[in-house]
Design a protein around this motif. Structure first.
Motif, PDB file in Angstrom:
ATOM      1  N   SER A   1      32.668  49.247  32.204  1.00 57.60           N
ATOM      2  CA  SER A   1      32.133  50.092  33.267  1.00 57.60           C
ATOM      3  C   SER A   1      31.066  49.357  34.071  1.00 57.60           C
ATOM      4  CB  SER A   1      31.560  51.380  32.664  1.00 57.60           C
ATOM      5  OG  SER A   1      31.042  52.219  33.680  1.00 57.60           O
ATOM      6  N   HIS A   2      30.164  48.647  33.378  1.00 62.19           N
ATOM      7  CA  HIS A   2      29.123  47.891  34.060  1.00 62.19           C
ATOM      8  C   HIS A   2      29.686  46.672  34.781  1.00 62.19           C
ATOM      9  CE1 HIS A   2      26.422  50.312  31.502  1.00 62.19           C
ATOM     10  NE2 HIS A   2      25.526  50.100  32.454  1.00 62.19           N
ATOM     11  N   SER A   3      30.908  46.267  34.442  1.00 61.32           N
ATOM     12  CA  SER A   3      31.557  45.147  35.133  1.00 61.32           C
ATOM     13  C   SER A   3      32.384  45.620  36.317  1.00 61.32           C
ATOM     14  CB  SER A   3      32.442  44.369  34.156  1.00 61.32           C
ATOM     15  OG  SER A   3      31.669  43.816  33.106  1.00 61.32           O
ATOM     16  N   GLY A   4      32.295  46.911  36.623  1.00 64.89           N
ATOM     17  CA  GLY A   4      32.955  47.436  37.806  1.00 64.89           C
ATOM     18  C   GLY A   4      34.312  48.057  37.575  1.00 64.89           C
ATOM     19  N   ALA A   5      34.652  48.404  36.353  1.00 68.63           N
ATOM     20  CA  ALA A   5      35.959  49.009  36.082  1.00 68.63           C
ATOM     21  C   ALA A   5      36.103  50.331  36.835  1.00 68.63           C
ATOM     22  CB  ALA A   5      36.125  49.240  34.587  1.00 68.63           C
TER      23      ALA A   5
ATOM     24  N   THR B   1      47.078  41.611  29.499  1.00 66.61           N
ATOM     25  CA  THR B   1      46.365  40.366  29.766  1.00 66.61           C
ATOM     26  C   THR B   1      45.497  40.035  28.547  1.00 66.61           C
ATOM     27  OG1 THR B   1      44.430  41.449  30.715  1.00 66.61           O
ATOM     28  CG2 THR B   1      46.271  40.977  32.221  1.00 66.61           C
ATOM     29  N   PRO B   2      44.920  38.821  28.504  1.00 65.88           N
ATOM     30  CA  PRO B   2      43.991  38.539  27.405  1.00 65.88           C
ATOM     31  C   PRO B   2      42.861  39.559  27.299  1.00 65.88           C
ATOM     32  CG  PRO B   2      44.611  36.494  28.488  1.00 65.88           C
ATOM     33  CD  PRO B   2      45.219  37.600  29.297  1.00 65.88           C
ATOM     34  N   LEU B   3      42.409  40.100  28.431  1.00 63.45           N
ATOM     35  CA  LEU B   3      41.348  41.110  28.381  1.00 63.45           C
ATOM     36  C   LEU B   3      41.827  42.374  27.668  1.00 63.45           C
ATOM     37  CD1 LEU B   3      38.476  41.896  29.120  1.00 63.45           C
ATOM     38  CD2 LEU B   3      39.301  42.654  31.361  1.00 63.45           C
ATOM     39  N   HIS B   4      43.055  42.807  27.939  1.00 60.02           N
ATOM     40  CA  HIS B   4      43.613  43.953  27.212  1.00 60.02           C
ATOM     41  C   HIS B   4      43.617  43.675  25.700  1.00 60.02           C
ATOM     42  CE1 HIS B   4      45.497  45.019  31.181  1.00 60.02           C
ATOM     43  NE2 HIS B   4      45.359  46.249  30.728  1.00 60.02           N
ATOM     44  N   LEU B   5      44.051  42.463  25.330  1.00 61.17           N
ATOM     45  CA  LEU B   5      44.153  42.132  23.906  1.00 61.17           C
ATOM     46  C   LEU B   5      42.773  42.091  23.254  1.00 61.17           C
ATOM     47  CD1 LEU B   5      46.873  39.330  24.065  1.00 61.17           C
ATOM     48  CD2 LEU B   5      47.180  41.735  23.442  1.00 61.17           C
TER      49      LEU B   5
ATOM     50  N   LEU C   1      33.028  37.170  32.025  1.00 59.93           N
ATOM     51  CA  LEU C   1      32.140  36.163  32.606  1.00 59.93           C
ATOM     52  C   LEU C   1      32.925  35.023  33.238  1.00 59.93           C
ATOM     53  CD1 LEU C   1      29.311  35.939  29.899  1.00 59.93           C
ATOM     54  CD2 LEU C   1      29.114  36.843  32.234  1.00 59.93           C
ATOM     55  N   ASN C   2      34.150  34.799  32.758  1.00 59.48           N
ATOM     56  CA  ASN C   2      34.976  33.718  33.294  1.00 59.48           C
ATOM     57  C   ASN C   2      35.966  34.196  34.351  1.00 59.48           C
ATOM     58  OD1 ASN C   2      34.663  30.880  31.793  1.00 59.48           O
ATOM     59  ND2 ASN C   2      34.189  32.528  30.345  1.00 59.48           N
ATOM     60  N   GLY C   3      35.774  35.437  34.830  1.00 54.30           N
ATOM     61  CA  GLY C   3      36.536  35.898  35.979  1.00 54.30           C
ATOM     62  C   GLY C   3      37.771  36.724  35.688  1.00 54.30           C
ATOM     63  N   ALA C   4      37.915  37.248  34.495  1.00 52.87           N
ATOM     64  CA  ALA C   4      39.069  38.105  34.204  1.00 52.87           C
ATOM     65  C   ALA C   4      39.027  39.357  35.079  1.00 52.87           C
ATOM     66  CB  ALA C   4      39.089  38.491  32.726  1.00 52.87           C
ATOM     67  N   TYR C   5      40.196  39.797  35.545  1.00 54.99           N
ATOM     68  CA  TYR C   5      40.283  40.978  36.412  1.00 54.99           C
ATOM     69  C   TYR C   5      40.090  42.223  35.563  1.00 54.99           C
ATOM     70  CZ  TYR C   5      42.197  44.289  39.821  1.00 54.99           C
ATOM     71  OH  TYR C   5      42.366  45.345  40.690  1.00 54.99           O
ATOM     72  N   VAL C   6      38.995  42.947  35.807  1.00 51.38           N
ATOM     73  CA  VAL C   6      38.625  44.061  34.946  1.00 51.38           C
ATOM     74  C   VAL C   6      39.595  45.228  35.060  1.00 51.38           C
ATOM     75  CG1 VAL C   6      37.096  45.174  36.630  1.00 51.38           C
ATOM     76  CG2 VAL C   6      36.634  45.434  34.177  1.00 51.38           C
ATOM     77  N   ASP C   7      40.286  45.358  36.195  1.00 48.04           N
ATOM     78  CA  ASP C   7      41.198  46.486  36.402  1.00 48.04           C
ATOM     79  C   ASP C   7      42.672  46.078  36.300  1.00 48.04           C
ATOM     80  OD1 ASP C   7      39.321  48.547  36.763  1.00 48.04           O
ATOM     81  OD2 ASP C   7      38.995  47.974  38.857  1.00 48.04           O
ATOM     82  N   ALA C   8      42.955  44.992  35.609  1.00 47.83           N
ATOM     83  CA  ALA C   8      44.348  44.578  35.415  1.00 47.83           C
ATOM     84  C   ALA C   8      45.116  45.703  34.726  1.00 47.83           C
ATOM     85  CB  ALA C   8      44.408  43.307  34.587  1.00 47.83           C
ATOM     86  N   GLN C   9      46.351  45.931  35.178  1.00 48.56           N
ATOM     87  CA  GLN C   9      47.151  47.020  34.628  1.00 48.56           C
ATOM     88  C   GLN C   9      48.363  46.490  33.868  1.00 48.56           C
ATOM     89  OE1 GLN C   9      47.252  49.293  38.563  1.00 48.56           O
ATOM     90  NE2 GLN C   9      46.966  51.002  37.140  1.00 48.56           N
TER      91      GLN C   9
ATOM     92  N   CYS D   1      48.142  51.114  32.326  1.00 49.21           N
ATOM     93  CA  CYS D   1      46.856  51.214  31.629  1.00 49.21           C
ATOM     94  C   CYS D   1      45.986  49.990  31.908  1.00 49.21           C
ATOM     95  CB  CYS D   1      47.074  51.355  30.126  1.00 49.21           C
ATOM     96  SG  CYS D   1      47.640  52.995  29.615  1.00 49.21           S
ATOM     97  N   THR D   2      44.712  50.243  32.151  1.00 50.58           N
ATOM     98  CA  THR D   2      43.729  49.185  32.338  1.00 50.58           C
ATOM     99  C   THR D   2      43.012  48.926  31.013  1.00 50.58           C
ATOM    100  OG1 THR D   2      41.942  50.701  32.901  1.00 50.58           O
ATOM    101  CG2 THR D   2      43.377  49.975  34.719  1.00 50.58           C
ATOM    102  N   PRO D   3      42.233  47.848  30.940  1.00 49.90           N
ATOM    103  CA  PRO D   3      41.410  47.667  29.725  1.00 49.90           C
ATOM    104  C   PRO D   3      40.523  48.866  29.432  1.00 49.90           C
ATOM    105  CG  PRO D   3      41.485  45.625  30.970  1.00 49.90           C
ATOM    106  CD  PRO D   3      42.171  46.654  31.818  1.00 49.90           C
TER     107      PRO D   3
END
Length: 357
Positions: free
Chosen positions: A305-309, A254-258, A273-281, A286-288
């Motif tokens: 981690s502070h965003s709930g990963a 995902t863009p977060l991984h990149l 902050l714009n709602g990206a899924y922190v645990d996207a696989q 692999c997650t971010p």
């Protein structure tokens, strides 16, 4: 004359040849077939030109869209003047048959006069052609599958982009790399051109932007703008409806991984902050957070981690982020060992404390 061509890696073939194998185009006298819907006019017979004393025969020029191949001419020739009265009435108001023939010109590389006017920085010629040619001709793809709109965006000519959009050209046509004009705007980081393309003024509606469309590398526009670290472009795409968790086609990032892979802390924070899924696989699980730990990036790992990963998610190698952090005290301090399980389900320390209380 200032050169308007840009070097584009991968846009040229061997020895400067750019042959896409297209046989759907017709050049007007005697070359390939003209695009469908454009009837080639019959050229008027003219007496052969007399050679002036001491005049050298004109040198052959190669005018194509392969940036950097061949010399640039000093200027494009003007459209020929109207012919005599015995010529059949022109199809378009104010244009002679010879002018129509010039407008319908297609080079050996599939470039129309509009392509060439854009390449050679002749916006007046480009705008004249756009005003008098049908939409189908303006969507002609050359041997590199580039439309005039691709070139206008790549060479950052917003006036030409606007004129083409007003004619309702298809915004979703892809070049030989699978890029739409919007992909190129993101690659070139041309925010103004991207804003024009996202205005949605093109008709018919099926020609509107597909923001999830991927090029042949599996990248959507949001992936490209994230890799460039262009927050303004990313914001524009999200406001226009881009999926913030879109997965690229090769590995499922995902863009977060990149953003994590690029170690771009600002982009990571923006996406979260714009709602990206922190645990996207990814496709391999692999997650971010896995990627941040692999890169030994404690700052980004802390943000995630502070965003709930979830530190206990396992990839296809059955590894958690904690496993990958083994031996790195800075990272381990960010990843509490909440690996206790009840009935096979992980229980974090905070839940245990709540039960004890």
């Amino acid at each position: 004359m200032a050169r308007c061509r840009k070097e584009a890696a991968g846009w040229e073939g061997d020895e400067g040849q750019c042959d896409s194998g297209i046989e759907s185009l017709r050049s007007l006298p005697g070359g390939r077939d003209a695009p469908a819907g454009v009837e080639p006019p019959v050229p008027a017979e003219e007496p052969p030109e007399e050679k002036r004393p001491g005049e050298e025969p004109p040198a052959e020029e190669r005018l194509d869209s392969s940036y950097g191949s061949g010399a640039l001419p000093e200027a494009l020739p003007r459209l020929p003047p109207a012919c005599g009265t015995e010529e059949p009435p022109p199809v378009a108001k104010g244009l002679s048959r010879r002018q129509l023939e010039a407008l319908n010109f297609v080079s050996e590389d599939g470039d129309t006069l509009v392509h060439l006017a854009i390449i050679h920085c002749a916006p007046d010629v480009a705008l004249f052609c756009i005003a008098h040619l049908p939409t189908e001709m303006l969507e002609t793809q050359n041997d590199l599958f580039q439309t005039p709109l691709h070139l206008a965006v790549y060479l950052e000519q917003p006036v030409v982009v606007e004129a083409l959009m007003r004619k309702g050209v298809n915004l979703g046509l892809q070049d030989r790399n699978g890029n739409t004009p919007l992909h190129l705007a993101c690659e070139q980081q041309c925010l103004y051109c991207a804003q024009q393309l996202l205005q949605g003024t093109a008709e018919p509606p099926e020609h509107h932007q597909d923001l999830q469309l991927q090029n042949w590398q599996g990248l959507a526009c949001l992936h490209i703008s994230t890799l460039k670290g262009n927050i303004e472009m990313m914001s524009l795409l999200l406001q226009s409806g881009a999926n913030i968790d879109v997965q690229e086609g090769t590995s499922g990032k995902t863009p977060l991984h990149l953003a994590v892979e690029c170690c771009n802390r600002r982009a990571v924070q923006f996406l979260l902050l714009n709602g990206a899924y922190v645990d996207a696989q990814m496709y391999n699980g692999c997650t971010p957070l896995h990627l941040a730990v692999c890169h030994r990036d404690a700052a980004i790992a802390s943000i995630l981690s502070h965003s709930g990963a979830d530190t206990l998610l396992r990839n296809m190698e059955n590894e958690t982020a904690q496993d990958l952090a083994d031996g790195n005290d800075d990272l381990l301090a960010l990843l509490p060992f909440d690996d206790l399980k009840i009935s096979g389900k992980p229980v974090v320390c905070s839940e245990l404390r709540a039960q004890q209380d």
